[in-house]
Design an enzyme around this catalytic site. Structure first.
Site, PDB file in Angstrom:
ATOM      1  N   LYS A 106       0.911  -1.009  -0.095  1.00 61.28           N
ATOM      2  CA  LYS A 106       0.240  -0.053  -0.068  1.00 61.28           C
ATOM      3  C   LYS A 106       0.850   0.917  -0.030  1.00 61.28           C
ATOM      4  O   LYS A 106       2.008   1.361   0.589  1.00 61.28           O
ATOM      5  CB  LYS A 106      -1.067  -0.019   1.315  1.00 61.28           C
ATOM      6  N   GLY A 218     -20.650   6.574   2.636  1.00 63.82           N
ATOM      7  CA  GLY A 218     -19.631   6.793   1.720  1.00 63.82           C
ATOM      8  C   GLY A 218     -20.620   7.062   0.305  1.00 63.82           C
ATOM      9  O   GLY A 218     -21.601   6.316   0.195  1.00 63.82           O
ATOM     10  N   GLY A 220     -18.384   7.342  -2.810  1.00 62.64           N
ATOM     11  CA  GLY A 220     -17.623   7.407  -3.579  1.00 62.64           C
ATOM     12  C   GLY A 220     -17.301   6.346  -4.437  1.00 62.64           C
ATOM     13  O   GLY A 220     -18.636   5.494  -4.933  1.00 62.64           O
ATOM     14  N   ASN A 221     -16.224   5.890  -5.281  1.00 63.05           N
ATOM     15  CA  ASN A 221     -16.310   4.798  -5.994  1.00 63.05           C
ATOM     16  C   ASN A 221     -16.943   3.470  -5.592  1.00 63.05           C
ATOM     17  O   ASN A 221     -17.942   2.902  -6.265  1.00 63.05           O
ATOM     18  CB  ASN A 221     -14.753   4.736  -6.681  1.00 63.05           C
TER      19      ASN A 221
HETATM   20  P1  NAD Z   1     -13.730   7.578  -2.474  1.00 59.78           P
HETATM   21  O1  NAD Z   1     -12.711   8.569  -2.013  1.00 59.78           O
HETATM   22  O2  NAD Z   1     -14.009   7.377  -3.877  1.00 59.78           O
HETATM   23  O3  NAD Z   1     -14.947   7.953  -1.543  1.00 59.78           O
HETATM   24  C1  NAD Z   1     -14.744   7.968  -0.042  1.00 59.78           C
HETATM   25  C2  NAD Z   1     -16.164   8.233   0.470  1.00 59.78           C
HETATM   26  O4  NAD Z   1     -16.297   8.514   1.809  1.00 59.78           O
HETATM   27  C3  NAD Z   1     -16.762   9.663  -0.229  1.00 59.78           C
HETATM   28  O5  NAD Z   1     -18.030   9.608  -0.504  1.00 59.78           O
HETATM   29  C4  NAD Z   1     -16.869  10.618   1.065  1.00 59.78           C
HETATM   30  O6  NAD Z   1     -17.549  11.672   1.057  1.00 59.78           O
HETATM   31  C5  NAD Z   1     -16.944   9.579   2.035  1.00 59.78           C
HETATM   32  N1  NAD Z   1     -16.621  10.135   3.372  1.00 59.78           N
HETATM   33  C6  NAD Z   1     -15.609  10.660   3.936  1.00 59.78           C
HETATM   34  N2  NAD Z   1     -15.271  10.844   5.056  1.00 59.78           N
HETATM   35  C7  NAD Z   1     -16.685  10.588   5.491  1.00 59.78           C
HETATM   36  C8  NAD Z   1     -17.382  10.702   6.787  1.00 59.78           C
HETATM   37  N3  NAD Z   1     -16.483  11.133   8.035  1.00 59.78           N
HETATM   38  N4  NAD Z   1     -18.660  10.379   7.034  1.00 59.78           N
HETATM   39  C9  NAD Z   1     -19.338   9.782   5.721  1.00 59.78           C
HETATM   40  N5  NAD Z   1     -18.630   9.752   4.672  1.00 59.78           N
HETATM   41  C10 NAD Z   1     -17.542  10.158   4.442  1.00 59.78           C
HETATM   42  O7  NAD Z   1     -13.044   5.954  -1.983  1.00 59.78           O
HETATM   43  P2  NAD Z   1     -13.409   4.875  -2.524  1.00 59.78           P
HETATM   44  O8  NAD Z   1     -12.538   4.278  -3.333  1.00 59.78           O
HETATM   45  O9  NAD Z   1     -14.864   4.580  -2.677  1.00 59.78           O
HETATM   46  O10 NAD Z   1     -12.997   3.937  -1.333  1.00 59.78           O
HETATM   47  C11 NAD Z   1     -13.790   3.750  -0.065  1.00 59.78           C
HETATM   48  C12 NAD Z   1     -13.292   2.609   0.937  1.00 59.78           C
HETATM   49  O11 NAD Z   1     -13.002   1.594   0.245  1.00 59.78           O
HETATM   50  C13 NAD Z   1     -11.960   2.986   1.785  1.00 59.78           C
HETATM   51  O12 NAD Z   1     -11.868   2.356   2.744  1.00 59.78           O
HETATM   52  C14 NAD Z   1     -10.755   2.328   0.453  1.00 59.78           C
HETATM   53  O13 NAD Z   1      -9.563   2.096   1.092  1.00 59.78           O
HETATM   54  C15 NAD Z   1     -11.695   1.039   0.522  1.00 59.78           C
HETATM   55  N6  NAD Z   1     -11.412   0.409  -0.929  1.00 59.78           N
HETATM   56  C16 NAD Z   1     -11.637   0.809  -2.177  1.00 59.78           C
HETATM   57  C17 NAD Z   1     -11.486   0.366  -3.447  1.00 59.78           C
HETATM   58  C18 NAD Z   1     -11.564   0.756  -4.709  1.00 59.78           C
HETATM   59  O14 NAD Z   1     -11.494   0.309  -5.703  1.00 59.78           O
HETATM   60  N7  NAD Z   1     -11.795   2.172  -4.837  1.00 59.78           N
HETATM   61  C19 NAD Z   1     -11.028  -0.949  -3.133  1.00 59.78           C
HETATM   62  C20 NAD Z   1     -10.873  -1.790  -2.131  1.00 59.78           C
HETATM   63  C21 NAD Z   1     -11.256  -0.965  -0.929  1.00 59.78           C
END
Ligand code: NAD
Length: 427
Positions: A106, A218, A220-221
């Site tokens: 990571k 959340g 996000g993605n």
């Molecule tokens: P992202 O940056 O696209 O989205 C993060 C989301 O979390 C956003 O909607 C943001 O507004 C929200 N957020 C942040 N702080 C917050 C709070 N205090 N309360 C409520 N919502 C809050 O990130 P992502 O890629 O969607 O990743 C989310 C999680 O999934 C992380 O833990 C990441 O490590 C994990 N993850 C992501 C992937 C991937 O392919 N993107 C793969 C495996 C794991």
């Protein structure tokens, strides 16, 4: 005062518990409870106003016995070395639980891309690779996007790597844009993978998905695509929580008749923040940030941050909740696990639940190595098959041995990684 949690200590505690249960020998245990390699460095960046800002960055390789290390790069103002260590360790277990031939790593940069121009972000990405290029590569360590990083960041990093090495290595990094070495289906992969697991879980529990309700943290993605597939399969999404960067606070958006992920996606920014005023105009109630936790729903999907489900918040979780679907990394603290189990909540543990992302990244690498790209349906079919099998293996083991789902997933992963380090003769 609220208890603080160290994610690396959490990751070690989870590992120790299962390693002791499996009677892993001391050598293998000592090797696997910490990363094999940690790089910490600074990146000086010329900012647009002429000043120089120095950013702190990390790349941590937990284990590469099963193949090249793999793991995302996070941009976050509160990034810590222990978060990156924990995430590198979880990547090892994640790749092992879905049985892809990769290890765990990571990376992270302490920065806030929301306050940086495109040019500043590009110089930061290139600076990261200038420090790191000899320690990453398609057969060594393969980065990918994570929180607040995207395909554009990956392309700047790839371009810097290829400029330094003088060759084209599309498999050096994943999460690239489609047409530039990216895989179709990668955008959807993590969120869809979450729901493939959830769908199998509900089938085993004999709960028709179309009769269930869910709340998600959340947008996000991961959360957006989990929300899309869950509602497509007939589930009703009641609430979505996300961060509001203007008010510097999280809000929960609730619609008891069912949130529409498509309309929410149309009013979110690229960081996954939903526009409050537009949501109100669409009929959403705006509640406090942690209200997503206390909804009367069947399924909770933390898909934002680590350490969200703690003993302190457990009393707020409705008795109706039957499934905790850990889409984020490390959303539950170890001291909350015992109570979740006691309450009979079915857990889909993070490193299984969100493994769809890395599985598709592996497919991206395979396609890059062949220089032949599959249609989206083929990618998603392969992803669905891999996630369904991985979920069922963990579920069957948990049933057979009467294990907590997290422990069952660890048993499978730790056995596979211990076997690799032993067969290589490392311990
Ligand atoms: P992202 O940056 O696209 O989205 C993060 C989301 O979390 C956003 O909607 C943001 O507004 C929200 N957020 C942040 N702080 C917050 C709070 N205090 N309360 C409520 N919502 C809050 O990130 P992502 O890629 O969607 O990743 C989310 C999680 O999934 C992380 O833990 C990441 O490590 C994990 N993850 C992501 C992937 C991937 O392919 N993107 C793969 C495996 C794991």
């Amino acid at each position: 005062m609220a208890q603080t949690y160290n994610p690396f200590e959490n990751a070690q505690a989870q590992f120790d518990k299962v390693a002791d249960m499996l009677q892993v020998d001391e050598g293998a245990k000592a090797l696997l409870r910490q990363p094999m390699q940690e790089l910490r460095f600074t990146i000086p960046v010329k900012m647009d106003d002429g000043t120089v800002k120095v950013f702190n960055a990390f790349r941590i390789k937990h284990n590469s016995a099963r193949g090249p290390a793999k793991g995302g790069i996070r941009f976050h103002p509160h990034e810590t070395v222990d978060t990156v260590r924990a995430l590198s360790m979880w990547m090892t277990w994640k790749c092992a639980v879905v049985d892809i031939p990769l290890g765990g790593a990571k990376g992270g940069i302490i920065c806030d891309p929301r306050t940086m121009s495109q040019g500043e972000q590009e110089r930061l990405c290139r600076g990261y690779i200038r420090q790191l290029w000899s320690q990453v590569g398609p057969t060594l360590d393969v980065p990918a996007p994570d929180v607040m990083t995207n395909g554009q960041h990956m392309m700047w990093m790839l371009d810097e790597y290829e400029t330094i090495t003088g060759q084209r290595y599309p498999g050096m990094i994943t999460g690239k844009p489609v047409g530039l070495g990216g895989s179709l289906g990668r955008t959807e992969a993590t969120g869809f993978g979450v729901v493939y697991c959830l769908r199998e879980c509900l089938k085993n529990m004999q709960l028709p998905i179309e009769t269930t309700t869910a709340s998600i943290q959340g947008f996000g993605n991961v959360a957006e695509y989990a929300a899309r597939l869950y509602t497509q399969l007939g589930g009703k999404l009641i609430a979505v929580s996300c961060w509001n960067n203007t008010d510097k606070v999280a809000y929960t958006f609730r619609k008891l008749t069912g949130c529409d992920p498509e309309e929410l996606a149309a009013i979110k920014d690229k960081f996954g923040s939903i526009d409050k005023e537009k949501a109100i105009a669409l009929g959403y109630e705006v509640l406090e940030g942690d209200a997503w936790l206390s909804q009367d729903v069947d399924i909770l999907i933390p898909a934002a941050l680590e350490n969200q489900i703690t003993p302190a918040v457990l009393p707020k979780i409705s008795q109706q909740v039957k499934v905790l679907c850990e889409a984020a990394n490390g959303p539950t603290t170890p001291d909350a696990d015992a109570q979740i189990r006691e309450r009979g909540i079915m857990l889909i543990p993070d490193f299984l639940c969100n493994a769809g992302g890395v599985t598709c990244s592996y497919f991206e690498q395979v396609q890059c190595n062949m220089n032949y790209f599959w249609p989206k349906d083929e990618v998603l079919q392969k992803l669905e098959a891999a996630m369904t099998k991985a979920f069922q293996d963990v579920y069957d083991l948990a049933q057979e041995k009467q294990l907590y789902m997290r422990d069952a997933a660890y048993v499978i992963s730790i056995n596979r990684v211990v076997n690799a380090v032993k067969t290589r003769g490392w311990v």
